[in-house]
Write an enzyme that holds these catalytic residues in place. Structure first.
Site, PDB file in Angstrom:
ATOM      1  N   CYS A  89       0.816  -1.213   0.000  1.00 45.62           N
ATOM      2  CA  CYS A  89       0.000   0.000   0.000  1.00 45.62           C
ATOM      3  C   CYS A  89       0.850   1.263   0.000  1.00 45.62           C
ATOM      4  O   CYS A  89       1.598   1.514   0.941  1.00 45.62           O
ATOM      5  CB  CYS A  89      -0.924  -0.026   1.216  1.00 45.62           C
ATOM      6  N   ASP A 166      10.839 -16.046   4.441  1.00 49.29           N
ATOM      7  CA  ASP A 166      12.310 -15.971   4.435  1.00 49.29           C
ATOM      8  C   ASP A 166      12.939 -16.223   5.804  1.00 49.29           C
ATOM      9  O   ASP A 166      14.143 -16.419   5.889  1.00 49.29           O
ATOM     10  CB  ASP A 166      12.782 -14.579   3.980  1.00 49.29           C
ATOM     11  N   GLN A 300       7.107 -21.622  -3.549  1.00 47.73           N
ATOM     12  CA  GLN A 300       7.481 -21.693  -2.137  1.00 47.73           C
ATOM     13  C   GLN A 300       6.477 -21.022  -1.217  1.00 47.73           C
ATOM     14  O   GLN A 300       6.417 -21.314  -0.035  1.00 47.73           O
ATOM     15  CB  GLN A 300       8.861 -21.058  -1.931  1.00 47.73           C
ATOM     16  N   ARG A 654     -19.162 -41.338  11.651  1.00 43.87           N
ATOM     17  CA  ARG A 654     -18.309 -42.342  11.005  1.00 43.87           C
ATOM     18  C   ARG A 654     -16.991 -42.414  11.777  1.00 43.87           C
ATOM     19  O   ARG A 654     -16.574 -41.421  12.368  1.00 43.87           O
ATOM     20  CB  ARG A 654     -17.981 -41.939   9.560  1.00 43.87           C
TER      21      ARG A 654
END
Length: 780
Positions: A89, A166, A300, A654
């Site tokens: 921004c 990173d 990545q 289940r």
């Protein structure tokens, strides 16, 4: 806030409003953080607002800022990226932009901001906070808000969570998204390995990290790469010759592939960039090897978050809310971070300052200092990488020989530990034997000497290549002693689960009868159950949690499609509830039943009622985890019958028993590295011990500290004598008496909407960054 009672906590957030936004590059795990902040905020009685599209949404306001409820963040924990969007921004970098942002917050009464992003986003938040007072004054003079409003909202609190793949932020061991990015890189390396081996190729892999080599460094460690380029440690002049020599050498030893890993910001000593093209051309020209370049790029950032990232983000999100509630005008804006396996709070600007220092050190070519400033975790990884990559077969032999074996059930990371231990042992000049099939194999003399190349390619293999058995030595002590004498073994490295620990304890207790057992012994805990005393994490449990989590993600998807269905999933772990608890947090389960947290019919009734209530909302699915031995009578079948009959007409049920799927396929990056490090660390310790107890041409070790378990305890790797651990062990249930992860159960229950007391919630202490925060790999 050591402890706060429930009613008080329910109102600690009353009248407060928290805004949460994600900013900068996306990272896997941001959604788990948004979910935790939102739910913890609502839990303590505050209003929570989701701010869409990062700072852009904050400046524009309007529909970009929406109040959230409990269900707003349902079913997002397993998604990569950020569901509330992120944007870079420009407007927020101007004073006008920040004034508009302040106006939008004051309009909604928001004075607490939780920012999830990189160092740029967090620095922006801090500037915003320091200008807050003057921004409000400007709004008053413009007539946009009243004097009274400015008084009421006179202070802005900031808590930051670092979301960056990173891992370039100082003061925190792991940032949100780093572990998932490593998962993506390892998946690619595993896939490339098969094609490279088929064609005898060299691959140059370029990974992300403009200014930080963490991803490159850790993936090089976890893949056993031949050469590595990172910005923090430019290669010596003349590196071209060294590299080509190394690549030629590994080829001549019979390796069919070479992997070179390069961070996108790699530079040489003069600050000139080293490109993957340049490296490729070099290898082709000098060696004539068939070479390919693969640039991993944005792969990545993608994909589903790993279990580590989901749990880290959930833990940090809850801690951020606590930090905001406890903030005063005098406390600095803080970053919630991780040190070892503990949450801590650090002053935001100290961290940003340190992060800038690293860049400055690199610009001024003070490279050793840059590595130190990156923190303990980075430095340890770097030291162990150098140690392993520069290891050579020793010319000089010592008189010592050691044997390595696997005991218990297969666990991911065992082979990584065997590989690094074998190579460290050989490079120190010891004779190294491997034993097949555990203690039983030692009794049957399945012992062979092992060479450097025998363990090539073992790093990424799951299970146990040596073969493993659960048998304890008690039954064939005579035979074991005979073979130790036959091969003249001076040290035993046992990699395995609870049986490995128990077996070594039996050998130590038999020292009085057999002099041959007066040798150095070390246990590397490796089991998916994480139930070995002396360590917080055992090798293989990270892979197991990820395997269970992936299965549960699929089960949840099935339940979402079917509507009004509850799944009961049984996990392994013996009596130890680690797998069930941690997987439960990672998949957002409604409940996880474990042996350590006793439950009765009242609890079951409450859970079933909770499920019935939940089916009235738009989330019409349920997921309940149950550890295999959590209760002798309340079995999986019993729970199925209970839920089925109580939920009749409201939901159906289940069951799913995950079973041996949990042993996982290929080991996760964490287990590969943890195994590699423990292997090296154990051999260094054993060599020191051997030299210390070597007298008149023989080894005689009978002190209690000559037989230890190596493990990670809080923030350090420690060696604990097995005889001392005996009193801390519950042998009947095969687990430690004290378990650190029980405090995570609180988080599980809160995020699943249970009314529980927060009396046990211990919040992170404020620490300072200058005290080089130690880390998960300390002591290497």
């Amino acid at each position: 806030m050591a402890s706060v009672d429930l009613e008080k906590l329910r109102t600690t957030g009353a009248g407060k409003a928290i805004g949460v936004l994600t900013s900068g590059g996306d990272a896997q795990g941001m959604n788990a953080a948004v979910r935790a902040v939102t739910r913890m905020g609502i839990y303590v009685g505050a209003k929570v607002f989701l701010i869409y599209e990062g700072y852009e949404g904050l400046v524009e306001g309007g529909e970009n800022i929406k109040q959230a409820n409990w269900l707003s963040v349902s079913n997002i924990i397993q998604l990569g990226g950020t569901v509330i969007g992120s944007a870079r921004c420009k407007a927020f970098t101007t004073r006008e932009g920040r004034r508009a942002a302040a106006y939008n917050l004051v309009q909604r009464g928001i004075t607490n901001l939780c920012v999830i992003g990189g160092d740029g986003s967090l620095t922006g938040a801090n500037i915003f906070r320091s200008e807050w007072g003057s921004l409000l004054e400007e709004l008053v003079s413009e007539g946009k808000i009243s004097e009274g409003t400015a008084q009421t909202y006179s202070h802005l609190n900031i808590a930051g969570l670092v979301g960056s793949i990173d891992n370039d932020f100082c003061g925190t061991d792991m940032t949100i998204g780093t572990d998932s990015a490593l998962h993506r890189i390892m998946e690619v390396i595993d896939a490339i390995t098969t094609t490279a081996q088929s064609h005898q190729r060299t691959f140059v892999l370029e990974v992300m990290g403009r200014h930080c080599g963490y991803l490159a460094l850790v993936s090089a460690l976890a893949s056993g790469a031949d050469w590595l380029f990172i910005p923090e440690a430019p290669p010596e002049d003349g590196w071209e010759n060294f590299m080509c020599e190394r690549l030629g050498e590994t080829r001549s030893r019979g390796s069919r592939l070479n992997i070179i890993i390069i961070a996108e910001g790699a530079i040489d000593r003069n600050g000139k960039p080293i490109s993957s093209r340049y490296v490729k051309d070099l290898v082709v020209q000098r060696l004539g090897f068939d070479t390919r370049v693969t640039v991993l790029g944005h792969v990545q950032r993608g994909g589903t978050p790993s279990a580590f990232d989901r749990i880290l983000s959930s833990k940090m999100g809850m801690e951020a809310v606590m930090a905001l509630l406890e903030a005063t005008p005098d406390t600095p804006a803080c970053v919630v971070s991780l040190s070892g396996n503990q949450s801590v709070r650090l002053p935001l600007m100290e961290c940003v300052q340190m992060t800038k220092e690293v860049q400055k050190a690199m610009d001024e070519k003070r490279f050793d200092e840059a590595i130190q400033l990156r923190g303990g975790s980075f430095e340890n990884n770097w030291n162990i990488y150098k140690l392993l990559s520069h290891q050579k077969i020793s010319k000089e032999k010592t008189n010592f020989s050691l044997a390595i074996l696997n005991v218990g059930a297969p666990a991911a990371g065992m082979n990584a530990a065997v590989r690094s231990a074998v190579r460290s042992g050989i490079s120190q000049g010891h004779t190294v034997y491997v034993v097949h099939d555990g203690f039983e194999g030692l009794a049957k003399n399945q012992v062979q000497e092992v060479s450097w190349h025998d363990v090539a390619g073992w790093l990424g293999r799951g299970g146990s290549m040596l073969g493993t058995k659960r048998t304890l030595p008690k039954g064939f002590m005579e035979k074991i002693v005979e073979n130790i004498r036959l091969h003249n073994i001076h040290a035993l490295l046992v990699i395995g689960g609870f049986e490995a620990y128990e077996g070594v304890l039996q050998l130590v207790e038999a020292r009085g009868r057999y002099e041959e057992l007066c040798i150095v012994m070390c246990v590397i805990p490796a089991t998916i159950s994480n139930n070995v005393p002396g360590t917080d994490f055992s090798l293989g449990s990270d892979t197991a949690v990820n395997a269970a989590m992936e299965s549960c993600d699929r089960i949840k998807q099935s339940a979402s499609g079917t509507k009004r269905r509850v799944f009961i999933v049984e996990t392994m772990g013996g009596y130890c509830g680690y797998l069930a608890t941690v997987t439960g947090i990672a998949v957002g389960a409604d409940a996880a039943y474990v042996f350590e947290d006793p439950f009765n019919i009242q609890d079951l009734k409450a859970n079933v009622e909770h499920m019935t209530e939940k089916m009235k909302t738009e989330i019409q699915r349920g997921l309940v985890l149950r550890n295999e031995k959590c209760h002798e009578h309340y079995t999986t079948e019993f729970l199925y019958n209970l839920y089925s009959s109580e939920g009749k007409g409201v939901f159906d049920c289940r069951t799913n028993v995950l079973g041996h799927l949990q042993q996982g396929g290929a080991p996760t990056p964490f287990d590969r590295n943890y195994g590699t490090k423990l292997g090296v660390k154990a051999i260094i310790w054993m060599s020191e011990k051997l030299r210390a107890v070597y007298r008149n041409g023989r080894v005689f070790a009978n002190a209690s500290d000559s037989a230890c378990v190596i493990g990670l305890q809080k923030k350090v790797v420690a060696f604990s004598p097995v005889t001392e651990l005996k009193k801390d062990t519950d042998f009947e249930h095969r687990m430690p008496r004290e378990q650190w992860w029980l405090n995570l159960r609180l988080m599980l229950k809160m995020l699943a909407h249970y009314r529980i007391s927060m009396a046990d919630y211990v919040s992170g202490e404020l620490e300072h960054v200058t005290r080089r925060t130690l880390s998960i790999e300390t002591g290497f």
